[in-house]
Design a protein around this motif. Structure first.
Motif, mmCIF file in Angstrom:
data_model
loop_
_atom_site.group_PDB
_atom_site.id
_atom_site.type_symbol
_atom_site.label_atom_id
_atom_site.label_comp_id
_atom_site.label_asym_id
_atom_site.label_seq_id
_atom_site.Cartn_x
_atom_site.Cartn_y
_atom_site.Cartn_z
ATOM 1 N N ARG A 140 -6.500 -2.441 0.246
ATOM 2 C CA ARG A 140 -5.088 -2.811 0.335
ATOM 3 C C ARG A 140 -4.672 -3.052 1.791
ATOM 4 O O ARG A 140 -3.878 -3.947 2.079
ATOM 5 C CB ARG A 140 -4.213 -1.738 -0.300
ATOM 6 C CG ARG A 140 -4.211 -1.786 -1.819
ATOM 7 C CD ARG A 140 -3.612 -3.122 -2.292
ATOM 8 N NE ARG A 140 -3.705 -3.287 -3.726
ATOM 9 C CZ ARG A 140 -2.808 -2.857 -4.583
ATOM 10 N NH1 ARG A 140 -1.743 -2.201 -4.143
ATOM 11 N NH2 ARG A 140 -2.956 -3.058 -5.868
ATOM 12 N N ASN A 159 2.225 -3.085 -7.239
ATOM 13 C CA ASN A 159 1.289 -2.683 -6.194
ATOM 14 C C ASN A 159 1.035 -1.189 -6.124
ATOM 15 O O ASN A 159 -0.040 -0.761 -5.681
ATOM 16 C CB ASN A 159 1.807 -3.154 -4.825
ATOM 17 C CG ASN A 159 1.837 -4.659 -4.705
ATOM 18 O OD1 ASN A 159 1.243 -5.373 -5.515
ATOM 19 N ND2 ASN A 159 2.523 -5.164 -3.696
ATOM 20 N N ARG A 160 2.024 -0.387 -6.539
ATOM 21 C CA ARG A 160 1.869 1.064 -6.378
ATOM 22 C C ARG A 160 2.091 1.833 -7.673
ATOM 23 O O ARG A 160 2.099 3.058 -7.672
ATOM 24 C CB ARG A 160 2.833 1.573 -5.299
ATOM 25 C CG ARG A 160 2.679 0.830 -3.976
ATOM 26 C CD ARG A 160 3.197 1.585 -2.794
ATOM 27 N NE ARG A 160 4.643 1.689 -2.709
ATOM 28 C CZ ARG A 160 5.308 2.110 -1.642
ATOM 29 N NH1 ARG A 160 4.637 2.484 -0.560
ATOM 30 N NH2 ARG A 160 6.622 2.178 -1.628
ATOM 31 N N ASN A 200 6.789 -2.944 -5.891
ATOM 32 C CA ASN A 200 6.209 -1.606 -5.831
ATOM 33 C C ASN A 200 5.701 -1.144 -7.193
ATOM 34 O O ASN A 200 4.812 -0.291 -7.269
ATOM 35 C CB ASN A 200 7.236 -0.620 -5.267
ATOM 36 C CG ASN A 200 7.595 -0.935 -3.826
ATOM 37 O OD1 ASN A 200 6.877 -1.669 -3.153
ATOM 38 N ND2 ASN A 200 8.710 -0.405 -3.358
ATOM 39 N N GLU A 246 4.761 2.207 -9.517
ATOM 40 C CA GLU A 246 6.008 2.955 -9.591
ATOM 41 C C GLU A 246 6.938 2.337 -10.627
ATOM 42 O O GLU A 246 7.115 1.120 -10.662
ATOM 43 C CB GLU A 246 6.670 2.992 -8.208
ATOM 44 C CG GLU A 246 5.801 3.704 -7.170
ATOM 45 C CD GLU A 246 6.336 3.577 -5.754
ATOM 46 O OE1 GLU A 246 7.344 2.873 -5.565
ATOM 47 O OE2 GLU A 246 5.744 4.177 -4.843
ATOM 48 N N PHE A 284 0.842 -1.190 0.000
ATOM 49 C CA PHE A 284 0.000 0.000 0.000
ATOM 50 C C PHE A 284 0.877 1.239 0.000
ATOM 51 O O PHE A 284 2.083 1.170 0.233
ATOM 52 C CB PHE A 284 -0.919 0.009 1.229
ATOM 53 C CG PHE A 284 -0.171 0.045 2.538
ATOM 54 C CD1 PHE A 284 0.187 1.242 3.137
ATOM 55 C CD2 PHE A 284 0.192 -1.138 3.176
ATOM 56 C CE1 PHE A 284 0.891 1.278 4.326
ATOM 57 C CE2 PHE A 284 0.895 -1.117 4.379
ATOM 58 C CZ PHE A 284 1.249 0.091 4.947
ATOM 59 N N SER A 285 0.252 2.380 -0.246
ATOM 60 C CA SER A 285 0.944 3.674 -0.216
ATOM 61 C C SER A 285 0.381 4.535 0.906
ATOM 62 O O SER A 285 -0.791 4.415 1.285
ATOM 63 C CB SER A 285 0.751 4.414 -1.549
ATOM 64 O OG SER A 285 1.279 3.689 -2.622
#
Length: 446
Positions: free
Chosen positions: A337, A186-187, A183, A189, A149-150
């Protein structure tokens, strides 16, 4: 920085395989799993052969609001001295929250959790890293972590955050390319963008590991083969810089020695491909690289005041309470998340407790895991995993019931197990007493 070469994570389950594997220049061992006065024979044999051993910490919590614990730092320093290690490593993460800075009960995550990429969090992290550097006899390198998660309202990208950390403290970086892939999934990036922003000359070494994807979420399991996208990120990194060392991590579901050796060979091939591509003279797709200034970290910088630590502490405690204690999800976070993260934390607790207290799954049978997951939803860890095992057993004994019915049939055996391990002093080791306890356990099973 010394060149380490190609390595593999040393674990007791694969100790023999690691010793026999050709071309292994160094190994990494989890610091918290080592007792300086009783090092495993396998590590001692590797040391005598000239194989470098690097202690890798997982519980310091450098990204937490509290200053690093002096006892944990002393333990990490002791392991570095005993192993003759050229450096030690830890994570850019928080693993507990609460206490004085948050004016709330201390909560343990039992896992590495991401810090917010904000100026406040960076200030706290930089001071904590400096404290750790002063307490350690060898250089420190810190690792980027995987996240499900962020944090809301972040101010820096991963690359910017790591660059400023290295710039301000002079700390080395342990870059985990598997975590960059995690990442990315999931995010959202971009791994290439993160690599382009890194201070490449600060890299101490690189981690490579496997994972799996489920329902659009990548889990950094360290229990699966290294996938092609992770090797591609390693190739990209090797086209930009020659990393001093690269290491394969595997923590669960260990394959046969030939398969592990094949993964190490794949890592070497990815490095060679990157070196060949970097030597072609083509333009760097990420643009010009920046270097950490010489003598970075030598200038004294005022640390964050207590108000900054308190703000960070309250935010981290609220997040951790939602993950391990059933508290509401803080505003701005992705509720779905965090649900995935909470289930992952509970699952890891169940797995690790089953390892440190293998009698519990035997006593409870198939009821162990659902009972533990139900327990973990609202009962956070109060210490390490051994304490967690005792707390869970006590909970079962007090409650007497689980999701699939009562535990009346095993209560006597469970109570005997708990008594043997929870007293202030060890129970008698005299042969007569041990025989009596063993006989009682056999009779309880009938």
């Amino acid at each position: 920085m010394m060149r380490l070469g190609t390595g593999i994570g040393w674990r007791p389950e694969i100790a023999d395989v690691v010793e026999r594997m050709p071309g292994i220049d160094w190994v990494e061992a989890v610091s918290e799993n080592l007792c300086p006065g009783h090092l495993p024979d396998s590590l001692l044999r590797l040391r005598r052969r000239g194989v470098t051993v690097v202690p890798h910490g997982v519980s310091l919590g450098l990204g937490g609001a509290e200053r690093p614990d002096a006892g944990r730092l002393a333990a990490l320093a002791e392991r570095a001295r005993v192993l003759g290690a050229p450096l030690v490593t830890e994570h850019i993460a928080f693993v507990r929250a609460g206490g004085a800075q948050a004016a709330s009960p201390l909560l343990e995550a039992g896992h590495l959790l991401p810090v917010p990429r904000t100026r406040d969090a960076l200030d706290v992290l930089c001071e904590n890293v400096r404290i750790a550097q002063d307490a350690l006899p060898v250089p420190l390198a810190v690792e980027n972590i995987a996240a499900l998660f962020s944090w809301p309202d972040e101010e820096l990208t991963e690359g910017q955050f790591l660059y400023e950390l290295a710039d301000r403290t002079g700390v080395r970086l342990l870059i985990d390319v598997a975590n960059l892939h995690t990442n990315h999934v999931n995010r959202g990036e971009d791994p290439a963008e993160a690599l382009g922003e890194l201070p490449l000359e600060a890299i101490a070494y690189v981690h490579v590991a496997g994972g799996f994807e489920r329902d659009g979420v990548w889990h950094d399991s360290h229990a699966h083969p290294v996938p092609r996208p992770v090797l591609d990120i390693l190739t990209d990194l090797a086209s930009r810089v020659a990393p001093p060392g690269v290491l394969l991590e595997r923590d669960e579901n260990f394959p046969e020695g030939e398969e592990l050796a094949g993964e190490v060979a794949s890592i070497r091939a990815a490095l060679a491909e990157g070196r060949a591509g970097g030597a072609s003279g083509g333009p760097d797709p990420a643009g010009p690289r920046r270097a950490v200034p010489r003598g970075a970290g030598a200038v004294a910088v005022a640390g964050p005041d207590d108000a900054v630590r308190q703000r960070l502490g309250r935010a981290q405690h609220a997040l951790l309470a939602s993950l391990v204690a059933g508290a509401p999800v803080p505003e701005g976070f992705d509720r779905a998340r965090l649900g995935v993260q909470a289930r992952a934390l509970a699952g890891k607790r169940a797995d690790v407790v089953a390892k440190v207290a293998p009698e519990l799954p035997v006593i409870l049978g198939p009821r162990y895991r659902p009972a533990f997951l139900a327990y973990a939803r609202t009962r956070p860890m109060t210490g390490g995993y051994r304490r967690d095992a005792l707390d869970f057993a006590e909970h079962v004994l007090r409650a007497g019931a689980g999701p699939e019915g009562t535990f009346r049939d095993v209560r006597r055996e469970l109570r005997e197990w708990w008594r043997e391990r929870s007293g202030p002093v060890p129970r008698s080791a005299r042969p007569g007493a041990r025989l009596a306890r063993a006989t009682r356990r056999v009779l309880l099973r009938r």
